[in-house]
Design an enzyme around this catalytic site. Sequence first.
Site, PDB file in Angstrom:
ATOM      1  N   PHE A 163       0.814  -1.223   0.000  1.00 50.06           N
ATOM      2  CA  PHE A 163       0.000   0.000   0.000  1.00 50.06           C
ATOM      3  C   PHE A 163       0.847   1.273   0.000  1.00 50.06           C
ATOM      4  CE2 PHE A 163       0.456  -1.431   4.427  1.00 50.06           C
ATOM      5  CZ  PHE A 163       1.023  -0.305   5.021  1.00 50.06           C
ATOM      6  N   THR A 197      -5.335   1.243  13.799  1.00 49.60           N
ATOM      7  CA  THR A 197      -5.099   1.721  12.433  1.00 49.60           C
ATOM      8  C   THR A 197      -6.324   1.546  11.534  1.00 49.60           C
ATOM      9  OG1 THR A 197      -2.846   0.936  12.754  1.00 49.60           O
ATOM     10  CG2 THR A 197      -3.462   1.546  10.524  1.00 49.60           C
ATOM     11  N   ARG A 223     -10.615   7.250  15.121  1.00 50.34           N
ATOM     12  CA  ARG A 223     -10.687   6.494  13.877  1.00 50.34           C
ATOM     13  C   ARG A 223     -12.011   5.738  13.766  1.00 50.34           C
ATOM     14  NH1 ARG A 223      -4.339   4.591  13.853  1.00 50.34           N
ATOM     15  NH2 ARG A 223      -3.561   6.178  12.396  1.00 50.34           N
ATOM     16  N   ASN A 283      -7.411   7.024   7.217  1.00 50.95           N
ATOM     17  CA  ASN A 283      -7.791   6.823   8.618  1.00 50.95           C
ATOM     18  C   ASN A 283      -7.610   8.067   9.487  1.00 50.95           C
ATOM     19  OD1 ASN A 283      -5.067   6.731   8.760  1.00 50.95           O
ATOM     20  ND2 ASN A 283      -4.915   4.701   9.673  1.00 50.95           N
ATOM     21  N   HIS A 308      -2.841  10.637  12.542  1.00 54.85           N
ATOM     22  CA  HIS A 308      -1.587   9.925  12.760  1.00 54.85           C
ATOM     23  C   HIS A 308      -1.075  10.239  14.158  1.00 54.85           C
ATOM     24  CE1 HIS A 308       2.559   8.553  12.308  1.00 54.85           C
ATOM     25  NE2 HIS A 308       2.894   9.671  12.937  1.00 54.85           N
TER      26      HIS A 308
HETATM   27  P1  IDP Z   1      -0.551   3.785  12.286  1.00 53.59           P
HETATM   28  O1  IDP Z   1      -0.879   4.993  11.458  1.00 53.59           O
HETATM   29  O2  IDP Z   1      -1.714   3.357  13.098  1.00 53.59           O
HETATM   30  O3  IDP Z   1       0.704   3.915  13.051  1.00 53.59           O
HETATM   31  P2  IDP Z   1       0.937   2.068  10.435  1.00 53.59           P
HETATM   32  O4  IDP Z   1       0.931   0.584  10.463  1.00 53.59           O
HETATM   33  O5  IDP Z   1       2.140   2.806  10.853  1.00 53.59           O
HETATM   34  O6  IDP Z   1      -0.356   2.569  11.239  1.00 53.59           O
HETATM   35  O7  IDP Z   1       0.591   2.488   8.925  1.00 53.59           O
HETATM   36  C1  IDP Z   1       0.750   3.811   8.482  1.00 53.59           C
HETATM   37  C2  IDP Z   1      -0.432   4.211   7.636  1.00 53.59           C
HETATM   38  O8  IDP Z   1      -0.468   3.436   6.452  1.00 53.59           O
HETATM   39  C3  IDP Z   1      -1.763   3.957   8.267  1.00 53.59           C
HETATM   40  O9  IDP Z   1      -2.171   4.967   9.152  1.00 53.59           O
HETATM   41  C4  IDP Z   1      -2.663   3.887   7.065  1.00 53.59           C
HETATM   42  O10 IDP Z   1      -3.002   5.165   6.574  1.00 53.59           O
HETATM   43  C5  IDP Z   1      -1.802   3.182   6.052  1.00 53.59           C
HETATM   44  N1  IDP Z   1      -2.034   1.719   6.055  1.00 53.59           N
HETATM   45  C6  IDP Z   1      -1.612   0.822   6.984  1.00 53.59           C
HETATM   46  N2  IDP Z   1      -1.999  -0.423   6.656  1.00 53.59           N
HETATM   47  C7  IDP Z   1      -2.653  -0.333   5.472  1.00 53.59           C
HETATM   48  C8  IDP Z   1      -3.295  -1.292   4.621  1.00 53.59           C
HETATM   49  O11 IDP Z   1      -3.319  -2.512   4.861  1.00 53.59           O
HETATM   50  N3  IDP Z   1      -3.899  -0.798   3.482  1.00 53.59           N
HETATM   51  C9  IDP Z   1      -3.897   0.533   3.170  1.00 53.59           C
HETATM   52  N4  IDP Z   1      -3.306   1.452   3.964  1.00 53.59           N
HETATM   53  C10 IDP Z   1      -2.691   1.037   5.094  1.00 53.59           C
HETATM   54 MG    MG Z   2       2.819   4.079  12.439  1.00 52.74          MG
END
Ligand code: IDP
Ligand code: MG
Length: 642
Positions: A506, A540, A554, A564, A567
């Site tokens: 992604f 997330t 969220r 989402n 951050h």
């Molecule tokens: P976080 O924002 O909760 O820390 P992370 O795993 O660090 O989550 O991922 C960063 C960002 O990447 C997420 O906030 C989201 O916008 C995007 N993301 C994470 N996992 C996916 C996925 O499986 N599909 C699409 N976007 C994703």
């Molecule tokens: Mg993160």
Amino acid sequence: MTAKKKEVTLQVSVINQEQWEEVLVTKGLTVVDVYQHWCGPCRAVLSLLRKIKNELGDDLLHFATAEADSIDALEKYRGKCEPTFLFYGGGELVAVLRGANAPLLQRMIIEELSKEKLVLEQGGERKVVVDNGLMDDEKIEEEVAHLHSEDGENIIVPASKSYTVAIIKPDAVAHGKANEIIMKIQDAGFEILTHDEWILTEVQAREFYQHKGTEACFEDLVQFMSSGPSHILVLSQLGDSTNVVQAWLDFIGPTNTEEAKREKPASLRAQYGTQTLFNALHGSEDSDRASRELAFFFPNFSTPSGTEQDVEEERVERTLALIRPDVARENREEILAQINKSGFKVSLQRETMLTEEQVRQFYLHHVEEDYFPALLQSMTRGPVLALALTREHAVQHWKDMLGPADVRRAQEEKPECLRAQFAVGDHPVNQLHGSESTEDASREISFFFPVQQTLAMIKPDAMEEHKEKILEEIRDRGFSIRRLEEKRLSRETVEAFYKKHTDQPFFNQLVEFMCSGTCLMMVLEKENAVEEWRAVMGPTDPDQAKTASPNSLRARLASDILHNSVHGSSSPHRSEEEIKLVFGDLSELTEADSLDENTTEGPQDVSSDKHQQQCESKHHQDENRNQSLRAGVNEGPEEASH
Ligand code: IDP
Ligand code: MG
């Protein structure tokens, strides 16, 4: 460019003191959108104002935007991120609205305009307000003293009178009944000492009704009370002060609207309520509740009868409670229930694995004792639950609840105490800890919950519709906003920011999305900020958030796992990196650089999303900043020691 021209005639933009004074002498009602240099006037509101102006076509209605930074009279509004609208009539402040709430703004404009016309046409008296929300304490004292020294008319709560707090709830306000009800209140001989229009946040509604926390309707009640504006009134009675609390309860009628209609058809609830939840009005239950409710809504107003209570309020303090691993696993819910029942608020909560070194630091003065090895073993067997508990006399009260330190003595002398109730077999170490004194409490709380900074971001999908709500929630939850900047991130910045996800399928989508519009970047500060902010955000994936943490941002705002809405840094270490990346060289952080390499990450968290507790730590968050006893818990804005 005709549209632009219209805009100019629609509203005056005030950028200096001279222009400000001109605005004040304009005849009619002037609504001023006070903005901050960094964010500019509220765009969304501009179009609304244009619409209202067109609809009303009224020559006595004026709009202005004013930059807080360059006008002395607006000094107090500098650096506030919340949009603020000031209503001026004849050069005097007649109303204030905070937050970009379009329907409320519209209604207030119409109401205030008609009031101002009454003043101008019929020479009525203009009701001037003071923006209490903004005054510093000194100013408030002055203002209150001033009110009291006047001819008596403006005194907020006269000593001789009893008072009660009345609320015209969101249902009645939404149905446009507020003015009608207020007239009836006055006709019935109640005196309105003060009157304010408020939208309770969910957190405030929860706090206000916390005594109903165990009732089945609680969640519905909280949702309802925070669903729209209410009118908050402080009432007393004209003439000799009888018991206004009871008189008001009689006047509004039974809680149950069916019963009200049957038994007391003339009561307000019979007339305006539609069901028990939507029963249009509130009244304090007794005079004790009245003084609490007065303090809740109008903390700055003096209450002559409440002096004793004020003294109590001042003694609200915090203590640290630890529930050791064995009991934390088995009896946690039961213990938390007893804590709540005893009037404590859990203002911070964290489940964490301690290292031996950390236990030694925490129990510095016990290291030499015979029982230390047993204590050490019991503390490192699994996750410890740490709680900051708040109430008046918290330290002493918690100690009383714990009972004697010696488990056997506890069982013999005070079997109802927590240490007796939750003794584990014939284990000599008691299972619960409480701070010994207020000084110890400060030290111990900063050990487990050091003040930290975290990088928070409102992502492009939430900027348009949810920015204000998110900012409000940030403040309500006791975070300080240390930096704030709205900007469109460059591709390079986003790629660097999400470097760890480079190989994810992604990744490209994520970069596209994050560059697709402006983001609001913030540095938030609070005790335990990293974890706290992640708990406020929720998991997330919003689908998962809806079940795991339905109150989280969220869960409530985000559309899918990519879009989402918010951050937050995932660890204190990441937070430093991210703040540096986004805001460049913040001086504190550059200084802290040297800490980077060997920072121990503090007690290791067991799981963070589980901590979606209603953490109300508005109080005290500024105290204890620099208490040490946290050599092992090194994040937070501490200065490096060189
Ligand atoms: P976080 O924002 O909760 O820390 P992370 O795993 O660090 O989550 O991922 C960063 C960002 O990447 C997420 O906030 C989201 O916008 C995007 N993301 C994470 N996992 C996916 C996925 O499986 N599909 C699409 N976007 C994703
Ligand atoms: Mg993160």
